[in-house]
Scaffold this motif. Structure first.
Motif, PDB file in Angstrom:
ATOM      1  N   ASN A 628       0.542  -1.199  -0.375  1.00 31.89           N
ATOM      2  CA  ASN A 628      -0.526   0.361  -0.057  1.00 31.89           C
ATOM      3  C   ASN A 628       0.634   1.459  -0.413  1.00 31.89           C
ATOM      4  OD1 ASN A 628      -1.608  -2.592   1.884  1.00 31.89           O
ATOM      5  ND2 ASN A 628      -2.716  -1.263   0.197  1.00 31.89           N
ATOM      6  N   GLY A 629       1.806   1.653  -0.855  1.00 28.99           N
ATOM      7  CA  GLY A 629       2.196   2.988  -1.181  1.00 28.99           C
ATOM      8  C   GLY A 629       3.672   2.832  -1.031  1.00 28.99           C
ATOM      9  N   VAL A 630       4.538   3.191  -2.073  1.00 28.98           N
ATOM     10  CA  VAL A 630       5.973   3.072  -1.912  1.00 28.98           C
ATOM     11  C   VAL A 630       6.508   4.545  -2.181  1.00 28.98           C
ATOM     12  CG1 VAL A 630       6.273   3.334  -4.392  1.00 28.98           C
ATOM     13  CG2 VAL A 630       8.517   2.343  -3.160  1.00 28.98           C
ATOM     14  N   ASN A 631       5.494   5.278  -1.419  1.00 28.29           N
ATOM     15  CA  ASN A 631       5.848   6.766  -1.829  1.00 28.29           C
ATOM     16  C   ASN A 631       5.522   7.345  -0.626  1.00 28.29           C
ATOM     17  OD1 ASN A 631       8.162   7.891  -3.201  1.00 28.29           O
ATOM     18  ND2 ASN A 631       7.201   7.065  -5.410  1.00 28.29           N
ATOM     19  N   GLU A 632       5.130   8.844   0.316  1.00 27.68           N
ATOM     20  CA  GLU A 632       5.133   9.386   1.196  1.00 27.68           C
ATOM     21  C   GLU A 632       5.350   9.955   0.889  1.00 27.68           C
ATOM     22  OE1 GLU A 632       2.501  10.505   2.427  1.00 27.68           O
ATOM     23  OE2 GLU A 632       1.851   8.680   3.266  1.00 27.68           O
ATOM     24  N   GLY A 633       4.662  11.020  -0.510  1.00 31.40           N
ATOM     25  CA  GLY A 633       5.304  12.568  -0.870  1.00 31.40           C
ATOM     26  C   GLY A 633       3.949  13.022  -0.246  1.00 31.40           C
ATOM     27  N   GLY A 634       3.217  13.165   0.278  1.00 29.13           N
ATOM     28  CA  GLY A 634       1.991  14.552   1.076  1.00 29.13           C
ATOM     29  C   GLY A 634       2.864  15.583   1.089  1.00 29.13           C
ATOM     30  N   HIS A 635       4.455  15.401   1.940  1.00 24.82           N
ATOM     31  CA  HIS A 635       5.211  16.216   2.543  1.00 24.82           C
ATOM     32  C   HIS A 635       6.889  16.835   1.839  1.00 24.82           C
ATOM     33  CE1 HIS A 635       3.370  16.173   6.323  1.00 24.82           C
ATOM     34  NE2 HIS A 635       1.885  16.552   5.912  1.00 24.82           N
ATOM     35  N   ASN A 636       6.909  17.133   1.801  1.00 19.93           N
ATOM     36  CA  ASN A 636       8.387  17.312   1.008  1.00 19.93           C
ATOM     37  C   ASN A 636       9.357  16.484   1.865  1.00 19.93           C
ATOM     38  OD1 ASN A 636       9.452  19.543   3.113  1.00 19.93           O
ATOM     39  ND2 ASN A 636       8.873  21.288   1.887  1.00 19.93           N
ATOM     40  N   SER A 637       8.941  16.205   3.301  1.00 20.91           N
ATOM     41  CA  SER A 637       9.905  15.282   4.299  1.00 20.91           C
ATOM     42  C   SER A 637       9.648  14.401   4.840  1.00 20.91           C
ATOM     43  CB  SER A 637      11.019  16.033   5.196  1.00 20.91           C
ATOM     44  OG  SER A 637      11.346  14.566   6.129  1.00 20.91           O
ATOM     45  N   SER A 638       9.230  12.862   4.603  1.00 21.92           N
ATOM     46  CA  SER A 638       8.605  12.367   5.017  1.00 21.92           C
ATOM     47  C   SER A 638      10.019  11.143   5.921  1.00 21.92           C
ATOM     48  CB  SER A 638       7.843  11.330   3.856  1.00 21.92           C
ATOM     49  OG  SER A 638       8.542  10.937   3.080  1.00 21.92           O
ATOM     50  N   GLY A 676      12.639  11.051   1.761  1.00 22.00           N
ATOM     51  CA  GLY A 676      11.518  10.000   2.066  1.00 22.00           C
ATOM     52  C   GLY A 676      11.734   9.400   2.909  1.00 22.00           C
ATOM     53  N   GLY A 677      11.295   8.081   2.423  1.00 20.88           N
ATOM     54  CA  GLY A 677      11.150   7.167   4.099  1.00 20.88           C
ATOM     55  C   GLY A 677      12.473   6.399   4.250  1.00 20.88           C
ATOM     56  N   ARG A 678      12.458   5.565   5.730  1.00 19.55           N
ATOM     57  CA  ARG A 678      13.744   4.834   5.841  1.00 19.55           C
ATOM     58  C   ARG A 678      13.233   3.500   4.780  1.00 19.55           C
ATOM     59  NH1 ARG A 678      11.788   5.180  12.249  1.00 19.55           N
ATOM     60  NH2 ARG A 678      10.892   6.493  11.034  1.00 19.55           N
ATOM     61  N   SER A 679      14.793   2.898   4.896  1.00 24.13           N
ATOM     62  CA  SER A 679      14.148   2.028   4.404  1.00 24.13           C
ATOM     63  C   SER A 679      14.630   0.813   4.720  1.00 24.13           C
ATOM     64  CB  SER A 679      15.529   0.882   3.117  1.00 24.13           C
ATOM     65  OG  SER A 679      17.039   1.563   3.760  1.00 24.13           O
ATOM     66  N   ALA A 680      14.161  -0.493   4.478  1.00 21.43           N
ATOM     67  CA  ALA A 680      13.753  -2.288   4.918  1.00 21.43           C
ATOM     68  C   ALA A 680      15.014  -2.925   4.339  1.00 21.43           C
ATOM     69  CB  ALA A 680      13.004  -2.746   5.246  1.00 21.43           C
ATOM     70  N   ILE A 681      16.411  -3.301   4.874  1.00 24.60           N
ATOM     71  CA  ILE A 681      17.367  -4.348   4.108  1.00 24.60           C
ATOM     72  C   ILE A 681      16.111  -6.170   4.441  1.00 24.60           C
ATOM     73  CG2 ILE A 681      19.373  -5.684   4.171  1.00 24.60           C
ATOM     74  CD1 ILE A 681      19.863  -2.897   4.924  1.00 24.60           C
ATOM     75  N   GLY A 700      20.830   1.530   9.764  1.00 28.17           N
ATOM     76  CA  GLY A 700      19.335   2.467   9.297  1.00 28.17           C
ATOM     77  C   GLY A 700      20.077   3.368   8.247  1.00 28.17           C
ATOM     78  N   PHE A 701      19.435   3.114   6.741  1.00 30.93           N
ATOM     79  CA  PHE A 701      19.474   3.941   5.492  1.00 30.93           C
ATOM     80  C   PHE A 701      18.446   4.638   5.854  1.00 30.93           C
ATOM     81  CE2 PHE A 701      22.648   1.679   5.140  1.00 30.93           C
ATOM     82  CZ  PHE A 701      23.829   1.873   4.317  1.00 30.93           C
ATOM     83  N   ILE A 702      18.410   5.294   4.950  1.00 30.03           N
ATOM     84  CA  ILE A 702      16.923   6.494   4.091  1.00 30.03           C
ATOM     85  C   ILE A 702      16.734   7.213   3.016  1.00 30.03           C
ATOM     86  CG2 ILE A 702      18.533   8.466   4.854  1.00 30.03           C
ATOM     87  CD1 ILE A 702      15.489  10.037   5.815  1.00 30.03           C
ATOM     88  N   LYS A 703      16.046   7.171   2.133  1.00 33.32           N
ATOM     89  CA  LYS A 703      15.612   7.557   0.908  1.00 33.32           C
ATOM     90  C   LYS A 703      16.559   8.546   0.823  1.00 33.32           C
ATOM     91  CE  LYS A 703      15.151   6.570  -3.807  1.00 33.32           C
ATOM     92  NZ  LYS A 703      14.423   6.063  -4.260  1.00 33.32           N
ATOM     93  N   PHE A 704      16.823   9.631  -0.250  1.00 28.32           N
ATOM     94  CA  PHE A 704      16.864  11.257  -0.517  1.00 28.32           C
ATOM     95  C   PHE A 704      16.861  11.160  -2.098  1.00 28.32           C
ATOM     96  CE2 PHE A 704      18.996  14.440   2.567  1.00 28.32           C
ATOM     97  CZ  PHE A 704      18.220  13.235   3.691  1.00 28.32           C
ATOM     98  N   ALA A 705      15.750  12.413  -2.509  1.00 26.41           N
ATOM     99  CA  ALA A 705      15.982  12.085  -4.109  1.00 26.41           C
ATOM    100  C   ALA A 705      16.301  13.661  -4.065  1.00 26.41           C
ATOM    101  CB  ALA A 705      14.198  11.326  -3.903  1.00 26.41           C
TER     102      ALA A 705
END
Length: 994
Positions: A628-638, A676-681, A700-705
């Motif tokens: 149910n969603g790969v993006n949480e794009g509602g805010h400029n930082s999630s 973006g959000g934190r990742s899962a390995i 811990g990792f996080i996605k930036f774009a």
């Protein structure tokens, strides 16, 4: 005994208060009667396990006064003889929207990022201030549907939003409105759905909803401690509702695990409203230690008579139709406490049909009664008021002709608070049977069957010609209309008569010409109901549940084994290089030995002669297996959201990855926003739960774009309103958030070093996560294309004294490889993707090798569900386009991504002590002809090519068996639905949930 009962009665009368007796009474003569009603000679189910034979139930003023075999009947008492009848407590449904209108969806197009409300929580999906009773309107028609199904009390709430506010408890009393409201606030509700009333962009994903719930609970704790300078009515309501029953609508087995995870984090005790598929993850469901509310809306059989349509159906959907009726039995047999609900049923009348089906499939009748009476009452904390017929309980009960869960049983009456609702006339005489009918000397055969209260008429002439007729019975008056067989004109004969003796019926007939005459019917044989009981040999075979319960699922949970690969060509990825004719021993999930002539008596021997053994492929950038969603794009930082919350262990792409030799993937947030959000390995342990798939103690990792996506250049909306909308705005977002995170981190450090004196800072999950980057506790994997932005982010990192860990995509990395080397960042790129959007125009297939030759750690990733199955071939392109050696090219998809993910001390090469994650190939792994024969993770074989071939045969047979069952259902005349193809969304970086 009689004295005891009378003392109880007197005590009850003296302490009784009359609710709302101040209401205006418009009757001409005020009704002040204190009469008792006694139901005698009945089988009384005081509780599901306490049964009184030939007993008396005594009620007064809507409550039970006594129940027993020696109850003394008072003088001012109405006595009803229920000889041969049974009395059960009325049912309770905790989860409805009865009498409450669901808010209509906001149809505004452009997303809103701020709230329009004042004095409430900042996010409009947090609606904890809503109270169902404030907008409640008793629904007489719906109440009658529920009464006919045996329900006496329902919990109702507004089914909208994430925090949904309080629910109310309603008695289905159609006769006294003043007593309908039992409790204005009895429950507090939550769910994984965004509010229909808002056009706020956030949250747009399941992981966003979970993050919002966490933030809400942190804010609640902070607010309760008096830290807020302003009043928040939503948080006030949460505080006021804390002691109510907390009900969370999960609507899926994996969501139940997710809700239970949040409950554990915050010390909560949710009652989970499930979906009916709990049996598919039984062990994990048990471990939640939660109580459940379970719907029984079993899927209707599919019409698979058209082979083309049948082929569109997935095995999991066919299988679920077969298995769903067993859910209640499985839960009950495993000690899981649950109540039942009518929720999601299109028709309330289907509730009994489905429940009887579940009972046929093994659900215990006593447990069924408990799930409808004592358990929901206990969940509400109202066992002293409802759910039983103990003294003092509400006089809520049903009167039946026999055992309540018997197909032949008729429900006659449903009494709520001592008020009778007639479902079927209890005084109706049973006229069913076969009769010799005579009308004006003309002879017929009359067969009456169906139900007592709704009989069906079947009339035929002596020469067996059918005559159309319709029979109705009311207050023991029989009325029948008979249509003549005359084809030239339509005429009718009407019969009427009072039922006095069911062996001999008689009355007046009105012939087609209006002439009146007599009719009579003499019974020649009694009625015998044909009950199509499911016999063991006739019942549909229940397909075994697999892990996961989809095609290619495992019939049992897999276990590690000691494995000895003999005489393989071993690609070590270590200084030893590629070893010929070498043995590798995997024991206790680890690589235990590498060498010649290794032996272990406990090992399963795998002949690997002529084959290649490698470490498992690691995909640094993947979006499969996310719910149910790969993006949480509602805010400029999630930064507050995490993919770890939404790993989807059921995704068939996991199995496909294993078939391609992939053992580990990093599941990344998309690229809809700069932060973006934190990742899962994850390790692809096919059949395991989402939590079991998470790499243990992962960094811990996080996605930036960067680029087009984050500035909304390609979102397709007319007036984008969210900042940023330019590349320079993206840079400013990073600077602003890192500065805020720095100040946030300093505030907490100051508070903690001061002994936690003074006002505590507010926990902000977004800034807290970004502060972890500043403290080198979390690492950035950044979606990137254009060299200017690549340089920009490294400059921002230098300004705030941290390092970017990985640039992913990085298709202009060859232009700035020297700058990347100096910064210390790695590269995870594509082999030969280019020109799929404007900012990729300068991409070249030599990008990876150029960066590799510049001394960067380079990996190839998939970013795609299809490509992830052939990353071995992607690695080979480094040889083609850059003259990279085969050994180094193989590291592009094994050791190098392990280094980028900071897990190369455990995986990425074949070395003694590392995890036993290996793949056996039938050929050089860089060859287009190479196939994975075995994919092993920690000593467990999660993919085996031979087993895969066997599975294909088994799956084909199971599909055929299920289709045969469905065809039988249709042939029986059962209702069917058109087959539906499950539409799958394959997530990419820019995918947004609708």
């Amino acid at each position: 005994m009689k004295k005891t009962v009378l003392l109880i009665v007197l005590s009850f009368l003296l302490t009784k208060t009359y609710a709302q007796e101040y209401f205006p009474n418009n009757e001409s003569i005020p009704n002040k009667t204190m009469n008792f009603t006694a139901f005698t000679n009945a089988r009384i189910y005081v509780t599901p396990t306490q049964v009184i034979e030939k007993g008396t139930l005594l009620i007064q003023n809507g409550k039970v006064i006594a129940a027993g075999t020696t109850v003394e009947i008072p003088k001012n008492c109405t006595t009803i003889n229920l000889d041969g009848k049974s009395i059960y407590p009325s049912f309770i449904d905790l989860y409805t929207s009865f009498g409450v209108e669901k808010p209509k969806r906001n149809m505004e197009r452009n997303p809103m990022y701020d709230t329009k409300r004042t004095g409430y929580y900042w996010n409009e999906s947090i609606r904890s201030e809503v109270n169902a009773f404030e907008n409640f309107a008793y629904d007489q028609a719906k109440a009658e549907e529920l009464l006919k199904a045996g329900f006496g009390v329902v919990g109702t709430h507004v089914q909208d939003g994430i925090a949904r506010g309080s629910g109310t408890l309603i008695a289905l009393n159609n006769f006294d409105a003043s007593k309908q409201l039992l409790s204005d606030r009895v429950s507090n509700h939550f769910g994984f759905t965004k509010s229909a009333t808002t056009n706020q962009a956030y949250p747009s994903s399941l992981m966003g909803m979970m993050a919002l719930l966490r933030q809400m609970y942190f804010d609640l704790d902070w607010y309760k401690k008096g830290n807020s300078a302003t009043k928040d009515l939503s948080l006030e309501a949460l505080t006021n509702n804390e002691k109510l029953v907390q009900i969370f609508a999960t609507e899926d087995k994996l969501n139940s695990l997710r809700a239970a995870k949040i409950a554990k984090e915050f010390g909560l005790n949710y009652v989970l409203k499930g979906s009916g598929n709990e049996f598919e993850r039984l062990d994990e469901i048990k471990k939640t230690n939660s109580r459940f509310i379970i719907p029984i809306n079993f899927p209707v059989a599919y019409d698979v008579s058209d082979p083309n349509q049948a082929d569109q159906m997935e095995l999991k959907d066919l299988r679920f139709w077969n298995q769903a009726p067993t859910n209640l039995k499985v839960l009950s047999d495993n000690g899981i406490i649950f109540a039942l609900t009518t929720d999601k049923l299109k028709k309330i009348e289907d509730f009994r049909t489905n429940l009887l089906k579940a009972i046929k499939y093994g659900f215990d009748k006593t447990k069924a009664l408990e799930a409808l009476t004592t358990i929901p009452a206990a969940i509400l904390g109202k066992s002293d008021q409802m759910g039983t017929l103990k003294i003092g309980s509400l006089a809520n009960f049903v009167v039946t002709s026999g055992e309540i869960f018997d197909e032949k049983t008729t429900l006659y009456e449903n009494w709520v608070q001592g008020n009778k609702y007639v479902v079927n006339d209890i005084t109706s005489k049973d006229v069913r049977g076969t009769y010799d009918l005579t009308i004006n000397n003309e002879k017929f055969i009359w067969k009456i069957d169906g139900e007592v209260a709704a009989p069906k008429s079947d009339i035929s002439t002596k020469d067996s010609k059918k005559v159309k007729s319709k029979l109705t019975i009311s207050d023991n008056w029989l009325s029948t209309v008979i249509k003549s067989n005359d084809t030239t004109k339509t005429t009718f004969t009407r019969l009427i008569g009072y039922i006095d003796n069911t062996e001999n019926l008689l009355g007046k007939a009105i012939l087609p010409d209006g002439t009146e005459t007599k009719w009579s019917a003499v019974k020649t044989s009694p009625f015998v109901k044909t009950v199509e009981a499911i016999k063991t040999e006739d019942q549909f075979k229940i397909m075994p549940t697999t892990f996961p319960n989809v095609a290619y699922g495992n019939t049992k949970k897999l276990e590690a084994q000691t494995m000895l690969f003999k005489n393989a060509t071993v690609w070590t990825n270590e200084k030893e290089g590629i070893l010929q004719e070498t043995d590798v021993l995997i024991k206790n999930g680890k690589i235990a030995a590498i060498g010649k002539n290794i032996s272990d008596a406990s090992a399963t021997i795998v002949d690997a002669k002529g084959k290649h053994l490698t470490s498992g492929i690691i995909d640094e950038h993947s979006h499969i297996a996310i719910s149910n969603g790969v993006n949480e794009g509602g805010h400029n930082s999630s930064a507050e959201v995490t993919i770890q919350d939404v790993v989807n262990s059921e995704d068939i792409n996991i199995y496909r990855d294993l078939a391609g030799g992939v053992t580990i993937s990093q599941l990344l947030h998309g690229s809809a926003n700069p932060i973006g959000g934190r990742s899962a390995i994850v390790k692809w342990k096919w059949g395991a739960s989402p939590e079991e798939m998470l790499y243990k103690d992962q960094p811990g990792f996080i996605k930036f774009a960067l680029g087009e996506n984050v500035k909304q250049a390609n979102w397709g909306i007319t007036n984008p309103t969210r900042f940023p909308q330019t590349r320079m705005g993206v840079e400013q977002v990073f600077i602003d958030y890192f500065q805020r995170a720095k100040e946030y981190d300093l505030a907490w450090k100051k508070y903690n070093t001061s002994g936690k004196k003074g006002k505590a800072p507010r926990v902000d999950l977004d800034l807290q996560t970004i502060a972890e980057i500043l403290n080198s506790e979390r690492f950035i994997s950044c979606h990137s294309y254009v060299q200017s932005e690549i340089l920009m982010l490294m400059n921002v990192a230098d300004k705030f004294n941290f390092k970017v860990n990985t640039f992913t995509h990085i298709l202009e990395g060859y232009k700035v490889a020297d700058k990347m080397k100096a910064h210390g960042v790695g590269a995870s790129t594509f082999s030969d993707w280019w020109a799929y959007k404007f900012e990729v125009n300068d991409a070249i297939p030599f990008n990876g090798p150029i960066m590799h030759n510049a001394g960067l750690v380079v990996a190839y990733n998939s970013d795609d569900a299809e490509m992830s199955r052939r990353l071995n071939q992607e690695a080979a392109k480094a040889v083609k386009y850059g003259d990279v050696s085969e050994e180094e090219a193989w590291k592009f998809v094994t050791l190098n991504p392990a280094k980028l993910l900071r897990i190369d001390n455990k995986v990425g090469s074949i070395k003694v002590g590392k995890d036993g994650d290996v793949v056996l190939w039938n050929n050089n792994p860089l060859s287009i002809y190479a196939k994975a024969e075995k994919t092993v993770i920690e000593g467990v074989v999660y993919y085996d090519s031979k087993k895969d071939e066997e599975n294909r045969v088994t799956i084909a047979k199971e599909r055929n068996d299920l289709i045969s069952q469905l065809l039988q259902e249709k042939n029986k005349g059962m209702i069917t639905q058109e087959p539906k193809k499950t539409e799958k969304v394959e997530y990419h970086c820019d995918t947004m949930e609708e």
